[in-house]
Scaffold this motif. Structure first.
Motif, PDB file in Angstrom:
ATOM      1  N   GLU A  10       0.706  -1.141   0.118  1.00  0.00           N
ATOM      2  CA  GLU A  10       0.113  -0.145  -0.088  1.00  0.00           C
ATOM      3  C   GLU A  10       0.728   1.224  -0.181  1.00  0.00           C
ATOM      4  OE1 GLU A  10      -2.122  -0.398   3.260  1.00  0.00           O
ATOM      5  OE2 GLU A  10      -4.173  -1.791   1.892  1.00  0.00           O
ATOM      6  N   GLU A  11       1.854   1.222   1.005  1.00  0.00           N
ATOM      7  CA  GLU A  11       2.863   2.173   0.689  1.00  0.00           C
ATOM      8  C   GLU A  11       3.327   2.850  -0.565  1.00  0.00           C
ATOM      9  OE1 GLU A  11       6.086   1.698   3.597  1.00  0.00           O
ATOM     10  OE2 GLU A  11       4.432   1.896   5.201  1.00  0.00           O
ATOM     11  N   THR A  12       3.716   1.534  -1.059  1.00  0.00           N
ATOM     12  CA  THR A  12       4.485   1.491  -2.903  1.00  0.00           C
ATOM     13  C   THR A  12       3.422   2.603  -3.932  1.00  0.00           C
ATOM     14  OG1 THR A  12       5.577  -0.638  -2.263  1.00  0.00           O
ATOM     15  CG2 THR A  12       5.618   0.545  -4.442  1.00  0.00           C
ATOM     16  N   LEU A  13       1.854   2.088  -3.491  1.00  0.00           N
ATOM     17  CA  LEU A  13       0.876   2.847  -4.479  1.00  0.00           C
ATOM     18  C   LEU A  13       0.688   3.921  -3.705  1.00  0.00           C
ATOM     19  CD1 LEU A  13      -0.957   0.938  -5.544  1.00  0.00           C
ATOM     20  CD2 LEU A  13      -2.416   1.256  -4.172  1.00  0.00           C
ATOM     21  N   SER A  14       0.926   4.014  -2.833  1.00  0.00           N
ATOM     22  CA  SER A  14       0.503   6.032  -2.265  1.00  0.00           C
ATOM     23  C   SER A  14       1.808   6.224  -2.804  1.00  0.00           C
ATOM     24  CB  SER A  14       0.246   5.875  -1.222  1.00  0.00           C
ATOM     25  OG  SER A  14       0.980   6.046  -0.195  1.00  0.00           O
ATOM     26  N   VAL A  15       3.376   5.662  -3.021  1.00  0.00           N
ATOM     27  CA  VAL A  15       4.222   6.397  -3.251  1.00  0.00           C
ATOM     28  C   VAL A  15       4.297   6.933  -4.510  1.00  0.00           C
ATOM     29  CG1 VAL A  15       7.136   6.583  -4.360  1.00  0.00           C
ATOM     30  CG2 VAL A  15       5.804   6.122  -1.855  1.00  0.00           C
ATOM     31  N   ASP A  16       3.193   6.035  -5.887  1.00  0.00           N
ATOM     32  CA  ASP A  16       3.810   5.788  -6.831  1.00  0.00           C
ATOM     33  C   ASP A  16       2.551   6.972  -7.506  1.00  0.00           C
ATOM     34  OD1 ASP A  16       3.669   2.870  -9.006  1.00  0.00           O
ATOM     35  OD2 ASP A  16       5.291   4.359  -7.911  1.00  0.00           O
ATOM     36  N   ASN A  17       0.822   6.980  -6.311  1.00  0.00           N
ATOM     37  CA  ASN A  17      -0.028   7.716  -6.752  1.00  0.00           C
ATOM     38  C   ASN A  17       0.971   9.619  -6.684  1.00  0.00           C
ATOM     39  OD1 ASN A  17      -1.946   6.685  -6.923  1.00  0.00           O
ATOM     40  ND2 ASN A  17      -2.882   6.010  -4.687  1.00  0.00           N
TER      41      ASN A  17
ATOM     42  N   TYR B 198      -5.427  17.946  -8.185  1.00  0.00           N
ATOM     43  CA  TYR B 198      -6.921  16.582  -7.376  1.00  0.00           C
ATOM     44  C   TYR B 198      -7.814  16.409  -8.914  1.00  0.00           C
ATOM     45  CZ  TYR B 198      -5.319  19.128  -3.271  1.00  0.00           C
ATOM     46  OH  TYR B 198      -4.538  19.643  -1.838  1.00  0.00           O
ATOM     47  N   ARG B 199      -7.999  15.061  -8.087  1.00  0.00           N
ATOM     48  CA  ARG B 199      -8.782  14.427  -9.105  1.00  0.00           C
ATOM     49  C   ARG B 199     -10.033  14.689  -8.991  1.00  0.00           C
ATOM     50  NH1 ARG B 199      -8.796   8.392 -12.202  1.00  0.00           N
ATOM     51  NH2 ARG B 199     -10.527   8.840 -12.421  1.00  0.00           N
ATOM     52  N   LEU B 200     -11.392  14.930  -8.661  1.00  0.00           N
ATOM     53  CA  LEU B 200     -12.478  15.510  -7.824  1.00  0.00           C
ATOM     54  C   LEU B 200     -13.480  14.743  -9.196  1.00  0.00           C
ATOM     55  CD1 LEU B 200     -12.184  18.978  -6.876  1.00  0.00           C
ATOM     56  CD2 LEU B 200     -12.035  16.559  -5.260  1.00  0.00           C
ATOM     57  N   ARG B 201     -14.601  13.797  -8.328  1.00  0.00           N
ATOM     58  CA  ARG B 201     -15.179  13.189  -9.471  1.00  0.00           C
ATOM     59  C   ARG B 201     -17.149  13.710  -8.841  1.00  0.00           C
ATOM     60  NH1 ARG B 201     -15.036   6.852 -10.097  1.00  0.00           N
ATOM     61  NH2 ARG B 201     -13.612   7.224 -11.049  1.00  0.00           N
ATOM     62  N   PHE B 202     -18.129  14.334  -9.546  1.00  0.00           N
ATOM     63  CA  PHE B 202     -19.015  14.604  -9.779  1.00  0.00           C
ATOM     64  C   PHE B 202     -20.726  13.105 -10.080  1.00  0.00           C
ATOM     65  CE2 PHE B 202     -17.619  18.400 -10.539  1.00  0.00           C
ATOM     66  CZ  PHE B 202     -17.664  19.241  -8.832  1.00  0.00           C
ATOM     67  N   THR B 203     -20.938  12.542  -8.896  1.00  0.00           N
ATOM     68  CA  THR B 203     -21.962  11.747  -9.401  1.00  0.00           C
ATOM     69  C   THR B 203     -22.971  12.177  -9.221  1.00  0.00           C
ATOM     70  OG1 THR B 203     -19.776  10.023  -8.796  1.00  0.00           O
ATOM     71  CG2 THR B 203     -21.812   9.140  -8.992  1.00  0.00           C
ATOM     72  N   ASN B 204     -23.584  11.812 -10.329  1.00  0.00           N
ATOM     73  CA  ASN B 204     -25.216  12.213 -10.654  1.00  0.00           C
ATOM     74  C   ASN B 204     -26.226  11.231 -10.370  1.00  0.00           C
ATOM     75  OD1 ASN B 204     -27.846  13.480 -11.399  1.00  0.00           O
ATOM     76  ND2 ASN B 204     -27.414  14.420 -13.473  1.00  0.00           N
ATOM     77  N   ARG B 205     -26.791  11.157  -9.494  1.00  0.00           N
ATOM     78  CA  ARG B 205     -27.062  10.258  -9.083  1.00  0.00           C
ATOM     79  C   ARG B 205     -28.780  10.607  -9.194  1.00  0.00           C
ATOM     80  NH1 ARG B 205     -25.650   7.067  -4.073  1.00  0.00           N
ATOM     81  NH2 ARG B 205     -23.681   6.374  -4.725  1.00  0.00           N
ATOM     82  N   SER B 206     -29.489  11.659  -9.577  1.00  0.00           N
ATOM     83  CA  SER B 206     -30.862  11.750  -9.837  1.00  0.00           C
ATOM     84  C   SER B 206     -30.624  11.908 -11.305  1.00  0.00           C
ATOM     85  CB  SER B 206     -31.151  13.321  -9.593  1.00  0.00           C
ATOM     86  OG  SER B 206     -30.180  14.431 -10.538  1.00  0.00           O
TER      87      SER B 206
ATOM     88  N   ALA C 158       3.856  10.022  -6.941  1.00  0.00           N
ATOM     89  CA  ALA C 158       4.115  10.749  -8.519  1.00  0.00           C
ATOM     90  C   ALA C 158       3.825  11.042  -9.655  1.00  0.00           C
ATOM     91  CB  ALA C 158       5.134   9.129  -8.796  1.00  0.00           C
ATOM     92  N   VAL C 159       2.389  10.170  -9.804  1.00  0.00           N
ATOM     93  CA  VAL C 159       1.502  10.983 -11.090  1.00  0.00           C
ATOM     94  C   VAL C 159       0.941  12.388 -10.357  1.00  0.00           C
ATOM     95  CG1 VAL C 159      -0.752  10.679 -12.030  1.00  0.00           C
ATOM     96  CG2 VAL C 159       0.625   8.186 -10.881  1.00  0.00           C
ATOM     97  N   THR C 160       0.732  12.261  -9.380  1.00  0.00           N
ATOM     98  CA  THR C 160       0.310  14.129  -8.847  1.00  0.00           C
ATOM     99  C   THR C 160       1.102  14.677  -8.939  1.00  0.00           C
ATOM    100  OG1 THR C 160       0.079  12.986  -6.810  1.00  0.00           O
ATOM    101  CG2 THR C 160      -1.807  13.717  -7.621  1.00  0.00           C
ATOM    102  N   GLU C 161       2.772  14.351  -8.724  1.00  0.00           N
ATOM    103  CA  GLU C 161       3.760  15.372  -8.454  1.00  0.00           C
ATOM    104  C   GLU C 161       3.766  15.768 -10.684  1.00  0.00           C
ATOM    105  OE1 GLU C 161       7.181  17.267  -8.389  1.00  0.00           O
ATOM    106  OE2 GLU C 161       5.489  16.417  -6.734  1.00  0.00           O
ATOM    107  N   GLN C 162       3.787  14.941 -11.184  1.00  0.00           N
ATOM    108  CA  GLN C 162       4.094  14.501 -12.829  1.00  0.00           C
ATOM    109  C   GLN C 162       3.168  15.627 -13.386  1.00  0.00           C
ATOM    110  OE1 GLN C 162       2.346  12.719 -15.166  1.00  0.00           O
ATOM    111  NE2 GLN C 162       3.332  13.810 -16.947  1.00  0.00           N
TER     112      GLN C 162
ATOM    113  N   ILE D  26      -5.875   9.955 -15.595  1.00  0.00           N
ATOM    114  CA  ILE D  26      -6.716   9.090 -15.258  1.00  0.00           C
ATOM    115  C   ILE D  26      -6.137   7.757 -13.890  1.00  0.00           C
ATOM    116  CG2 ILE D  26      -5.687   7.605 -17.614  1.00  0.00           C
ATOM    117  CD1 ILE D  26      -9.461   8.333 -16.273  1.00  0.00           C
ATOM    118  N   ASP D  27      -4.805   7.979 -14.013  1.00  0.00           N
ATOM    119  CA  ASP D  27      -4.049   6.949 -13.123  1.00  0.00           C
ATOM    120  C   ASP D  27      -4.115   7.998 -11.406  1.00  0.00           C
ATOM    121  OD1 ASP D  27      -3.843   5.460 -15.301  1.00  0.00           O
ATOM    122  OD2 ASP D  27      -2.075   6.243 -15.835  1.00  0.00           O
ATOM    123  N   ALA D  28      -4.318   8.921 -12.049  1.00  0.00           N
ATOM    124  CA  ALA D  28      -4.456   9.750 -10.461  1.00  0.00           C
ATOM    125  C   ALA D  28      -5.564   9.727  -9.765  1.00  0.00           C
ATOM    126  CB  ALA D  28      -4.661  11.219 -10.638  1.00  0.00           C
ATOM    127  N   PRO D  29      -5.629   8.651  -7.945  1.00  0.00           N
ATOM    128  CA  PRO D  29      -6.537   8.807  -7.188  1.00  0.00           C
ATOM    129  C   PRO D  29      -7.462  10.050  -7.408  1.00  0.00           C
ATOM    130  CG  PRO D  29      -4.906   9.071  -5.950  1.00  0.00           C
ATOM    131  CD  PRO D  29      -4.261   9.851  -7.421  1.00  0.00           C
TER     132      PRO D  29
END
Ligand code: C2O
Ligand code: CU
Length: 474
Positions: free
Chosen positions: A28-35, A393-401, A37-41, A350-353
C-alpha cells in the motif's frame, strides 16, 4: 498514452511484487508513493497554464452600477418590467488586462443583493457570495468591488442572492477583459443568451422556484433572447471576420448554438483560450458557460442572411439572424486565432486517485418541498472539501438523479478528465461542467487562490433548493 501506460505498468509490477513478498502494508505504501509520482507529474505539467498572480498596470476603471426596476422591450411593442443594471439588459463592461475594476453597486431593489464575477480569479472577499464571502447588500445600501483580473477573456456577472428571481428578472452583465495584444476582428460581439417565462402582455411570470422548476431542470422560459431582444437581426458585412462572445445566463436552459451555413470555430471556453480552435458542433452551452466564436462572413454573401440556431432539444430554435449588408466585401483580417500558451498534458490524470466524489441527489422536504443535495447536505454552510494550493486534485461528480446539473466552481478553472470513468480530453479549461442524468464526470484542477469558494449547480432553482456547498482552499 505513453506515460499513463508507464504508470499502470508500474502499478501492476508493484502488485505482482507484493503478491510475491506477501507484505500488504508495504504494498500500500508503494501504491501511495506511485500516486504521488502521478500527481507530482501532473502538477509539474500544469505550470504556466495561466498566470498565478495579476499584473496590475495601476490603471483603475471606475464604474457605478444601480440595480433597480426598469422597463425593457423584450417583445416590442410590449414593455416588460424587469430588474436591470443601469436600466439595461446585458450591459457590457470592457476593461484591459491589467486594469483594476472598481465598481460600486447601489442596491435600489426591494431585496438584498450582491454581484458575483463568474469565472474571474479574484481575491475571495470580492467573490460576491452572501453568507460566504460578504454580507448581502441590503436595499438602499452600496458595496464596492475592487479587483484586477488575472485573465483576459469573456466573463460575466450576476447577483448571488435570490438568484432564481434576480437573474431571471434581468440582472446580468458581461465583463470582458481585453488583451490589447490579441488580433483585432472586424467586429467583436458580446451576446447574453437567456430565456424568459412571459405571460400575456409580456409580463414576467412571478412565481419563482416552483415545484415544477425543482422537479425538472429549473425554470425554462418561453421566449429566448440575445441581450434582451427576441430574435435580433445583427448587421454584418461580406468578408467580415467576427468574434462572438456568448454566455448562457438562463436559469436552467442549455443551448447548443450553431451558425447555419458558416463554418465556425470555438476559440475560447469559459474565458480562457482553448488549446487549439474547435469546430462548433454539438457544444452544450450550459447555464454559466461561455464560448468565444470565430467566423467569417463569405465574401459573396452580400444581401444574404445566416441564422444562428439553438439545436439543443428536438427542434432547432432561431436565436438571431446575421443580416449581411448588400455592399462590397471588406478585407478579411487574416491571423491565427488565440490559443492557450501552454496546455498541460494531463493524459496520466486518469491514473491519479479520486480525491473526493461529490454525490448529487435530491430528497423530499425542506423549504421548497424538494431539496437538492451534494453529499446529502444542502446549502453553503457546509465545507465539502479542503484542498491545498499548488496540488493536483481529481474530483468526481456523480449524478444520482435524472436531471441536469451544470456544476460551477468559483475562483478556479478545471479540466474534464473522465466521463463515466472513460478518459476524456476536451482541450480547454472550464469553470462550469454539465453533468448528465446518472452520469459521473471527473475533473482535474490545481487550486491557486486561497479562500472559501462556492461550488454549486448553475440551474438556479437547484442551487436555491440546496445544491450548493463550499470548498476551502488553503
Ligand atoms: Cu454564475 Cu455561483 O455563479
Ligand atoms: Cu442541478
Amino acid at each position: 498514452m505513453k506515460s499513463s501506460l508507464l504508470f499502470s505498468l508500474r502499478l501492476s509490477l508493484c502488485c505482482i511484487l507484493s503478491l510475491l513478498t506477501a507484505e500488504l502494508p508495504h504494498a500500500e505504501e508503494t501504491l501511495s508513493v506511485d500516486n504521488e509520482a502521478v500527481t507530482e507529474q501532473l502538477q509539474q505539467e500544469f505550470h504556466g497554464s495561466y498566470p498565478e498572480t495579476a499584473s496590475p498596470s495601476n490603471k483603475v476603471h471606475s464604474q457605478e452600477l444601480i440595480a433597480a426596476e426598469a422597463e425593457w422591450g423584450i417583445l416590442p411593442p410590449y414593455q416588460t418590467t424587469v430588474w436591470a443594471y443601469n436600466g439595461k439588459i446585458a450591459p457590457v463592461i470592457r476593461i484591459n488586462l491589467g486594469e483594476t475594476l472598481k465598481l460600486t453597486l447601489h442596491n435600489k431593489l426591494p431585496q438584498a443583493t450582491s454581484i458575483h464575477w463568474h469565472g474571474i480569479r479574484l481575491p475571495n472577499a470580492m467573490d460576491g457570495v452572501p453568507g460566504v464571502t460578504q454580507p448581502a447588500i441590503e436595499p438602499g445600501a452600496s458595496f464596492t468591488y475592487e479587483f484586477t483580473p488575472k485573465d483576459a477573456g469573456t466573463f460575466w456577472f450576476h447577483p448571488h442572492a435570490n438568484s432564481p428571481e434576480q437573474i431571471e428578472r434581468g440582472l446580468q452583465g458581461l465583463l470582458i477583459v481585453e488583451n490589447p495584444d490579441e488580433p483585432k476582428y472586424s467586429q467583436d460581439l458580446a451576446w447574453i443568451l437567456d430565456d424568459w417565462l412571459l405571460e400575456k402582455g409580456a409580463k414576467i411570470h412571478d412565481r419563482f422556484v416552483t415545484g415544477h422548476d425543482l422537479m425538472h431542470d429549473g425554470r425554462w422560459g418561453n421566449v429566448v433572447t440575445i441581450n434582451g431582444h427576441y430574435r435580433p437581426s445583427i448587421p454584418v458585412k461580406p468578408g467580415e471576420r467576427i468574434r462572438i462572445r456568448m454566455v448562457n445566463s438562463a436559469n436552467g436552459r442549455v443551448f447548443a448554438p450553431t451558425v447555419e451555413g458558416i463554418e465556425t470555430q470555438i476559440i475560447a471556453v469559459d474565458g480562457l483560450p482553448a488549446q487549439s480552435p474547435i469546430t462548433l458542433q454539438n457544444f452544450y452551452l450550459a447555464p454559466g458557460n461561455r464560448i468565444d466564436l470565430d467566423l467569417t462572413i463569405p465574401k459573396n454573401a452580400a444581401g444574404k442572411t445566416f441564422a444562428v440556431l439553438d439545436s439543443f432539444g428536438n427542434k432547432a430554435n432561431n436565436l438571431a439572424i446575421l443580416q449581411v449588408e448588400d455592399t462590397a466585401a471588406v478585407t478579411t483580417p487574416t491571423f491565427k486565432p488565440i490559443q492557450a500558451k501552454h496546455f498541460p498534458d494531463w493524459r496520466s490524470a486518469i491514473d491519479a486517485p479520486v480525491t473526493h466524489e461529490f454525490m448529487l441527489n435530491a430528497m423530499r422536504g425542506g423549504e421548497h418541498g424538494i431539496t437538492w443535495t451534494i453529499d446529502g447536505h444542502s446549502g453553503h454552510d457546509t465545507i465539502a472539501q479542503e484542498l491545498q494550493t499548488q496540488r493536483f486534485y481529481r474530483l468526481r461528480f456523480t449524478n444520482r438523479s435524472y436531471r441536469l446539473h451544470p456544476m460551477h466552481l468559483h475562483g478556479q478553472f478545471f479540466q474534464v478528465i473522465a466521463v463515466d470513468d472513460r478518459p476524456v480530453r476536451e482541450g480547454f479549461w472550464r469553470d462550469t461542467v454539465l453533468i448528465g442524468p446518472k452520469q459521473s464526470v471527473d475533473i482535474g484542477l490545481v487550486p491557486i487562490d486561497k479562500g472559501l469558494w462556492a461550488l454549486h449547480c448553475h440551474i438556479l432553482e437547484h442551487a436555491e433548493a440546496g445544491m450548493m456547498t463550499t470548498i476551502r482552499i488553503q
